[in-house]
Design an enzyme around this catalytic site. Structure first.
Site, PDB file in Angstrom:
ATOM      1  N   GLY A  75       0.815  -1.211   0.000  1.00  0.00           N
ATOM      2  CA  GLY A  75       0.000   0.000   0.000  1.00  0.00           C
ATOM      3  C   GLY A  75       0.843   1.253   0.000  1.00  0.00           C
ATOM      4  O   GLY A  75       0.594   2.202  -0.753  1.00  0.00           O
ATOM      5  N   TYR A  76       1.862   1.269   0.842  1.00  0.00           N
ATOM      6  CA  TYR A  76       2.760   2.421   0.930  1.00  0.00           C
ATOM      7  C   TYR A  76       3.464   2.649  -0.410  1.00  0.00           C
ATOM      8  O   TYR A  76       3.538   3.782  -0.898  1.00  0.00           O
ATOM      9  CB  TYR A  76       3.785   2.170   2.030  1.00  0.00           C
ATOM     10  CG  TYR A  76       4.741   3.316   2.279  1.00  0.00           C
ATOM     11  CD1 TYR A  76       4.388   4.358   3.133  1.00  0.00           C
ATOM     12  CD2 TYR A  76       5.994   3.352   1.675  1.00  0.00           C
ATOM     13  CE1 TYR A  76       5.268   5.418   3.366  1.00  0.00           C
ATOM     14  CE2 TYR A  76       6.875   4.398   1.905  1.00  0.00           C
ATOM     15  CZ  TYR A  76       6.504   5.427   2.751  1.00  0.00           C
ATOM     16  OH  TYR A  76       7.376   6.463   2.982  1.00  0.00           O
ATOM     17  N   THR A  77       3.963   1.581  -1.004  1.00  0.00           N
ATOM     18  CA  THR A  77       4.656   1.709  -2.284  1.00  0.00           C
ATOM     19  C   THR A  77       3.720   2.242  -3.361  1.00  0.00           C
ATOM     20  O   THR A  77       4.101   3.112  -4.167  1.00  0.00           O
ATOM     21  CB  THR A  77       5.226   0.353  -2.721  1.00  0.00           C
ATOM     22  OG1 THR A  77       6.143  -0.103  -1.733  1.00  0.00           O
ATOM     23  CG2 THR A  77       5.940   0.444  -4.055  1.00  0.00           C
ATOM     24  N   THR A 121       1.155   4.169  -2.980  1.00  0.00           N
ATOM     25  CA  THR A 121       0.891   5.596  -2.776  1.00  0.00           C
ATOM     26  C   THR A 121       2.089   6.454  -3.145  1.00  0.00           C
ATOM     27  O   THR A 121       1.918   7.559  -3.691  1.00  0.00           O
ATOM     28  CB  THR A 121       0.498   5.896  -1.323  1.00  0.00           C
ATOM     29  OG1 THR A 121       1.568   5.564  -0.429  1.00  0.00           O
ATOM     30  CG2 THR A 121      -0.758   5.132  -0.928  1.00  0.00           C
TER      31      THR A 121
END
Length: 255
Positions: free
Chosen positions: A159-161, A163
């Site tokens: 998810g972080y990647t 975004t």
């Protein structure tokens, strides 16, 4: 009167995620360069915070706004408040962010949606509102916090990647539209920085050693390492810089 192109005297900056780490360091540095600060964070005290003390010690003003970027309604209210003020926002530092570390096969919808809301959707909501005012004035500086994972895939942070790749694209897309109107949209891409988000990596001896072994500077970065580039992008010295994602990574990407 200062003739330095890096002088921010008289400017008003909004810094999200201002209560600690990168945001706190940037808020202090912008104040040292002359700006008044509006700090925004989910856990920011209404008065007496450490970042407020650091900013006001420079002789500039600080306003604290507590907003949870995971709450779309709260983000919309914040955006309307800031965009509707008499004194316009000159600089927007989109630094608020979160991370969830779980292998992709086990990454829950809850974690995925939470990270996308905080790291991407909230950023766009706020930027859209303040950007419209900047366009109307013909002036503004918008700086996103991207990441090394705007270039790479990372491990156990899907998810972080997603975004951070999206933030890099959004930076370019907004620059394409808003540069003709005097609004500079850029991003910094921190490397491995000693913040709460990287505590788990630093606590893992194998991951810590592997990371340090690849950084040519041979050390983790600090939040202060990001401040010079941010002041540059927020200043008139960067008047012709648009759509750039500037890595500040100790040489990681060059390795």
């Amino acid at each position: 009167m200062s003739t330095s192109p890096f002088d921010l005297t008289g400017r008003l900056a909004v810094v999200t995620g201002a209560s600690r780490g990168i945001g706190r360091a940037i808020a202090h540095a912008l104040a040292q360069a002359g700006a008044d600060i509006i700090g925004v964070s989910a856990n920011l005290e209404s008065s007496g915070s450490e970042v407020e003390k650091e900013v006001t010690a420079t002789g500039h003003t600080f306003e604290a706004i507590q907003t949870d970027f995971a709450d779309p309604t709260a983000v919309t209210a914040l955006s309307q408040d800031l965009a509707g003020r008499t004194r316009p926002i000159d600089i927007l530092i989109n630094n608020a962010g979160t991370i969830r570390r779980t292998p992709a096969a086990d990454h829950s919808d809850t974690d995925w949606n939470h990270v996308l809301q905080v790291n991407l959707t909230a950023q766009f909501t706020l930027t859209r509102a303040l950007g419209a005012r900047m366009i109307a004035r013909g002036y503004g500086k918008i700086i996103f916090t991207a990441s090394l994972l705007s270039y790479q895939g990372g491990i156990t942070v899907p998810g972080y990647t997603a975004t951070k790749h999206a933030i890099a694209g959004l930076t370019k897309a907004l620059a394409n539209e808003w540069a003709p109107h005097g609004v500079n949209v850029n991003a910094i891409a921190p490397g491995y920085i000693t913040t709460d988000n990287t505590q788990a990596l630093r606590d893992d001896p194998q991951r810590n050693a592997a990371i340090l072994g690849r950084i040519p500077a041979a050390r983790w970065g600090t939040p202060h390492d990001l401040t010079g580039a941010t002041i540059f992008l927020a200043s008139d010295a960067a008047a012709y810089v648009h759509g750039t994602i500037l890595p500040i990574d100790g040489g990681w990407l060059a390795r």
